[in-house]
Scaffold this motif. Structure first.
Motif, mmCIF file in Angstrom:
data_model
loop_
_atom_site.group_PDB
_atom_site.id
_atom_site.type_symbol
_atom_site.label_atom_id
_atom_site.label_comp_id
_atom_site.label_asym_id
_atom_site.label_seq_id
_atom_site.Cartn_x
_atom_site.Cartn_y
_atom_site.Cartn_z
ATOM 1 N N VAL A 189 -6.744 4.749 4.382
ATOM 2 C CA VAL A 189 -6.483 3.354 4.049
ATOM 3 C C VAL A 189 -7.171 2.481 5.093
ATOM 4 O O VAL A 189 -7.055 2.717 6.293
ATOM 5 C CB VAL A 189 -4.978 3.067 4.005
ATOM 6 C CG1 VAL A 189 -4.710 1.563 3.962
ATOM 7 C CG2 VAL A 189 -4.346 3.739 2.795
ATOM 8 N N LEU B 152 1.169 5.415 -0.084
ATOM 9 C CA LEU B 152 0.517 6.706 0.110
ATOM 10 C C LEU B 152 1.526 7.803 -0.185
ATOM 11 O O LEU B 152 2.629 7.814 0.396
ATOM 12 C CB LEU B 152 -0.019 6.863 1.534
ATOM 13 C CG LEU B 152 -1.143 5.920 1.967
ATOM 14 C CD1 LEU B 152 -0.569 4.697 2.674
ATOM 15 C CD2 LEU B 152 -2.112 6.644 2.906
ATOM 16 N N MET C 1 2.912 -0.899 4.238
ATOM 17 C CA MET C 1 2.430 0.442 3.918
ATOM 18 C C MET C 1 3.609 1.397 3.797
ATOM 19 O O MET C 1 4.373 1.588 4.748
ATOM 20 C CB MET C 1 1.457 0.926 5.002
ATOM 21 C CG MET C 1 0.132 0.198 5.001
ATOM 22 S SD MET C 1 -0.959 0.761 6.326
ATOM 23 C CE MET C 1 -0.141 0.010 7.725
ATOM 24 N N PHE D 112 -3.745 7.655 -1.108
ATOM 25 C CA PHE D 112 -3.522 6.320 -1.643
ATOM 26 C C PHE D 112 -3.240 6.381 -3.140
ATOM 27 O O PHE D 112 -3.967 7.030 -3.900
ATOM 28 C CB PHE D 112 -4.753 5.456 -1.372
ATOM 29 C CG PHE D 112 -4.716 4.096 -2.000
ATOM 30 C CD1 PHE D 112 -3.845 3.126 -1.543
ATOM 31 C CD2 PHE D 112 -5.551 3.787 -3.065
ATOM 32 C CE1 PHE D 112 -3.807 1.866 -2.126
ATOM 33 C CE2 PHE D 112 -5.535 2.533 -3.654
ATOM 34 C CZ PHE D 112 -4.651 1.572 -3.182
ATOM 35 N N GLY E 12 -7.338 -1.403 1.155
ATOM 36 C CA GLY E 12 -7.338 -0.363 0.135
ATOM 37 C C GLY E 12 -7.880 0.944 0.655
ATOM 38 O O GLY E 12 -8.016 1.151 1.871
ATOM 39 N N SER E 13 -8.197 1.834 -0.268
ATOM 40 C CA SER E 13 -8.719 3.145 0.091
ATOM 41 C C SER E 13 -10.180 3.033 0.517
ATOM 42 O O SER E 13 -10.936 2.189 0.016
ATOM 43 C CB SER E 13 -8.608 4.101 -1.098
ATOM 44 O OG SER E 13 -9.313 5.300 -0.850
ATOM 45 N N SER F 246 0.622 0.584 -5.802
ATOM 46 C CA SER F 246 0.210 -0.369 -4.776
ATOM 47 C C SER F 246 -0.012 -1.742 -5.417
ATOM 48 O O SER F 246 -0.199 -1.867 -6.626
ATOM 49 C CB SER F 246 -1.067 0.108 -4.083
ATOM 50 O OG SER F 246 -0.868 1.365 -3.471
ATOM 51 N N ASP G 257 -7.641 11.116 2.381
ATOM 52 C CA ASP G 257 -7.955 9.736 2.045
ATOM 53 C C ASP G 257 -7.724 8.896 3.294
ATOM 54 O O ASP G 257 -7.095 9.355 4.251
ATOM 55 C CB ASP G 257 -7.056 9.253 0.893
ATOM 56 C CG ASP G 257 -7.594 8.027 0.177
ATOM 57 O OD1 ASP G 257 -8.619 7.480 0.633
ATOM 58 O OD2 ASP G 257 -6.990 7.628 -0.833
ATOM 59 N N ILE H 161 0.857 -1.180 0.000
ATOM 60 C CA ILE H 161 0.000 0.000 0.000
ATOM 61 C C ILE H 161 0.896 1.233 0.000
ATOM 62 O O ILE H 161 1.726 1.403 0.891
ATOM 63 C CB ILE H 161 -0.927 0.028 1.230
ATOM 64 C CG1 ILE H 161 -1.876 -1.171 1.229
ATOM 65 C CG2 ILE H 161 -1.716 1.326 1.271
ATOM 66 C CD1 ILE H 161 -2.856 -1.176 0.085
#
Length: 494
Positions: free
Chosen positions: A205, A140, A221, A145, A162-163, A150, A203, A138
Motif C-alpha cells: 500500500v 488489507l 488502514m 489490498f 492505494g496498491s 476499501s 502487495d 484501506i
C-alpha cells in the motif's frame, strides 16, 4: 550464473527453491560445504571473495522458500526488495536469547508450529471495523489490498493512495515511489523479520502526498488476519506500507491490526516505512488488538528531514507474542518527534515488547517519548528497550524519555531499558523509569470519597493507560481502543 537458489538439502522439499532474477554479483563461485552431518541441519556457504564462511539457517531458508513459492511475480520495485533480502537471508540466523536485540524477548512461540503462507484473501465485510467517519479506508486481508472493501475518494492533484499495482507505470509518482523503496532497501539495521517481509510481501500500500499538499482526510488502514485453516499450522502474512510526505506535505494515518474470531494461531509480520520531507508532518496512530494466540512482529522505519514533525501514538494490547521495532532517524535540523505508547499484558505467559531507537544527527532536534505498560496476568512479560542517540553534531537537542509500568499480578515481569547515548556537549536531555503497584495514597483518596477498594483500583488502572489512549486524535479509533482495554481489564483479576 544466471540465478541463485537457496542451498538444497535432503530435509527441504525438492520443489522449494528461491528464484532470483539477477546473479549474486558479490560471489564469483558459490559452493556448498557440509560442516556437520545432515541431521544437524547446518550447512556452510563459502565464496572466493568472502574472507570467511557464512552459515545458512535451515529454518530461515525453509520459511523464505515457502513464501517465495506461494507468491506470483510482483511489480519490479517489490521484486528488487525480494532479491536483496533473499541474498541477505542466505547468511542470516534465526534470533536467539544470546543476541542483544532479543536478549529479553522469548520468540520460541514462532517455532511451535510449522509456518506456512496464509492463502485466503477474502473475509466477510461484517467482520471488519469499517469506519464511515474516516473517508479514506484501506483494507488489507492477510497483507493483500482488497479494493472492494476499501474506499478512496478523489484526492488532491498528484496525491496517491492505494496498491502499488495501481501506481502509474510512468511519471513523477512512479519515479519518486521507486526511489523511496530503493532508499528503504538500504536500511542497515534490519533483522530476519524485515528480510522475511521483503521476501514474502505480496502487495504494497502506497500513501503519497506531493510537496505542499495536505491530505485533509485521515487514511484508515484496516489489517485483517486469519489463520491457515489448520490447527497444526501457523499462517504467516507480510503486509507492507510506504508513506511518503514530501516537502511541506501533511498526512494523517491510522493503522488497526486485528484477527477474525476463530483465526487460531497466525503470524502477522508487517513493515511500514515513512519518509517525511522538509517541513512535512505525519500523524500516526497504531492500534494492535490481535487474538490471544497470534504472533505480531512489526517494523516501523521513519526518516525525518529538516523541520519535519512525526507524532506517533500506539496502543498494543493483543497477541500472545507482540513486538514493535520502531526506528526513527532525524536527518535534518529542527526536527520534532513525539512518541506515546501503551502496552497491556492481560493473559498469562503473553509478551508485549517495544524496541525503539531514535537517532539525532543535526542541531536543535526535539523529541519526547512516553511509554506506559500494565502487566495484570501471572507470568506476563512487558519489555521496553528505548534508545535515544544524540550524535556529535546534534547540538542544542532537547530529548526526554519516560517509562512507567504497573505490575498487578504475582510473577508478573517488566523489563525496562531506557537509555540516552549523548555525544554532543550542548544538550538538554533527561529520562526516567518507574515500576510499581498502585499508589496506596491514591487508593485512599478514592476510598475517602465513598468508593470501595475494587472500584478504586479499576479506575486507577484504566486511567493509567487512558493517558496514552486519549492522545489518539481520531474519536472512533480512540473509543474502540478504550473499549478493548476495558474489556481486557474486566476479565483480569488484580
Amino acid at each position: 550464473m544466471s540465478r541463485c537458489c537457496y542451498p538444497s538439502t535432503s530435509f527441504l522439499p525438492p520443489h522449494h527453491r528461491l528464484r532470483l532474477s539477477p546473479p549474486l554479483s558479490a560471489f564469483k563461485t558459490l559452493t556448498l560445504v557440509p560442516r556437520r552431518p545432515l541431521k544437524s541441519r547446518s550447512l556452510s556457504i563459502s565464496a572466493s571473495l568472502s574472507p570467511s564462511p557464512s552459515f545458512s539457517d535451515p529454518f530461515v531458508l525453509e520459511i523464505a522458500e515457502k513464501l517465495e513459492d506461494s507468491l506470483p511475480l510482483p511489480p519490479s520495485p517489490i521484486q528488487s526488495l525480494r532479491n536483496t533480502s533473499a541474498q541477505s537471508l542466505l547468511s542470516t540466523a534465526w534470533p536467539n536469547r544470546k543476541s542483544e536485540p532479543f536478549r529479553f524477548t522469548d520468540i520460541s512461540y514462532l517455532r511451535k508450529y510449522p509456518i506456512v503462507p496464509t492463502q485466503s484473501h477474502t473475509i466477510p465485510s461484517s467482520l471488519l471495523p469499517l469506519d464511515s467517519s474516516l473517508p479514506i479506508q484501506i483494507t488489507l486481508i492477510n497483507g493483500v489490498f482488497n479494493p472492494s472493501l476499501s474506499r478512496i475518494p478523489s484526492l488532491p492533484p498528484g496525491a496517491f493512495v492505494g496498491s502499488i499495482k495501481d501506481v502509474p507505470s510512468q511519471g513523477p509518482i512512479s519515479e519518486k515511489i521507486s526511489s523511496a523503496i530503493a532508499s528503504c532497501g538500504e536500511f542497515q539495521e534490519k533483522d530476519v523479520f524485515w528480510d522475511l517481509n521483503n521476501v514474502g510481501v505480496a502487495d504494497m500500500v502506497v500513501i503519497y502526498s506531493p510537496a505542499g499538499v495536505k491530505l485533509a482526510d485521515t487514511v484508515h488502514m484496516v489489517f485483517c488476519y486469519s489463520g491457515s485453516g489448520k490447527e497444526e499450522e501457523m499462517g504467516m502474512s507480510n503486509p507492507r506500507v510506504l508513506v511518503v510526505a514530501e516537502e511541506e506535505a501533511q498526512v494523517s494515518i491510522v493503522e488497526e491490526h486485528f484477527g477474525v474470531d476463530g483465526a487460531g494461531c497466525y503470524w502477522a509480520n508487517p513493515v511500514m516505512e515513512i519518509l517525511i520531507g522538509e517541513r512535512g508532518k505525519v500523524l500516526h496512530s497504531y492500534l494492535q488488538r490481535q487474538t490471544k494466540d497470534a504472533a505480531h512482529i512489526k517494523w516501523t522505519l521513519v526518516r525525518q528531514e529538516a523541520s519535519s514533525t512525526y507524532e506517533h501514538v500506539e496502543v498494543s494490547i493483543g497477541g500472545k507474542l507482540s513486538r514493535h521495532n520502531l526506528h526513527i532517524q532525524q536527518v535534518g535540523p529542527e526536527t520534532v518527534t513525539e512518541l506515546s505508547t501503551f502496552n497491556l499484558v492481560s493473559e498469562s505467559k503473553h509478551i508485549q515488547d517495544l524496541h525503539s531507537k531514535l537517532v539525532l544527527d543535526h542541531p536543535r532536534g526535539y523529541s519526547r517519548q512516553l511509554h506506559k505498560c500494565i502487566v495484570c496476568s501471572s507470568q506476563g512479560h512487558a519489555i521496553f528497550d528505548g534508545n535515544i542517540r544524540v550524535n556529535r553534531f546534534a547540538q542544542n537537542t532537547d530529548a526526554g524519555q519516560q517509562t512507567r509500568s504497573l505490575l498487578l499480578a504475582p510473577q508478573a515481569l517488566v523489563t525496562v531499558k531506557p537509555n540516552l547515548q549523548i555525544i554532543a556537549d550542548d544538550v538538554k536531555c533527561a529520562h526516567g523509569a518507574a515500576i510499581s503497584d498502585l499508589d496506596r495514597n491514591e487508593l485512599f483518596y478514592f476510598q475517602a470519597r465513598g468508593l470501595d477498594l475494587k472500584t478504586a483500583r479499576n479506575a486507577l488502572v484504566y486511567y493509567f493507560g487512558a493517558d496514552v489512549i486519549r492522545r489518539i486524535p481520531f474519536k472512533t479509533i480512540r473509543e474502540r481502543a478504550a473499549a478493548e482495554v476495558k474489556k481486557l481489564l474486566k476479565g483480569s483479576t488484580f
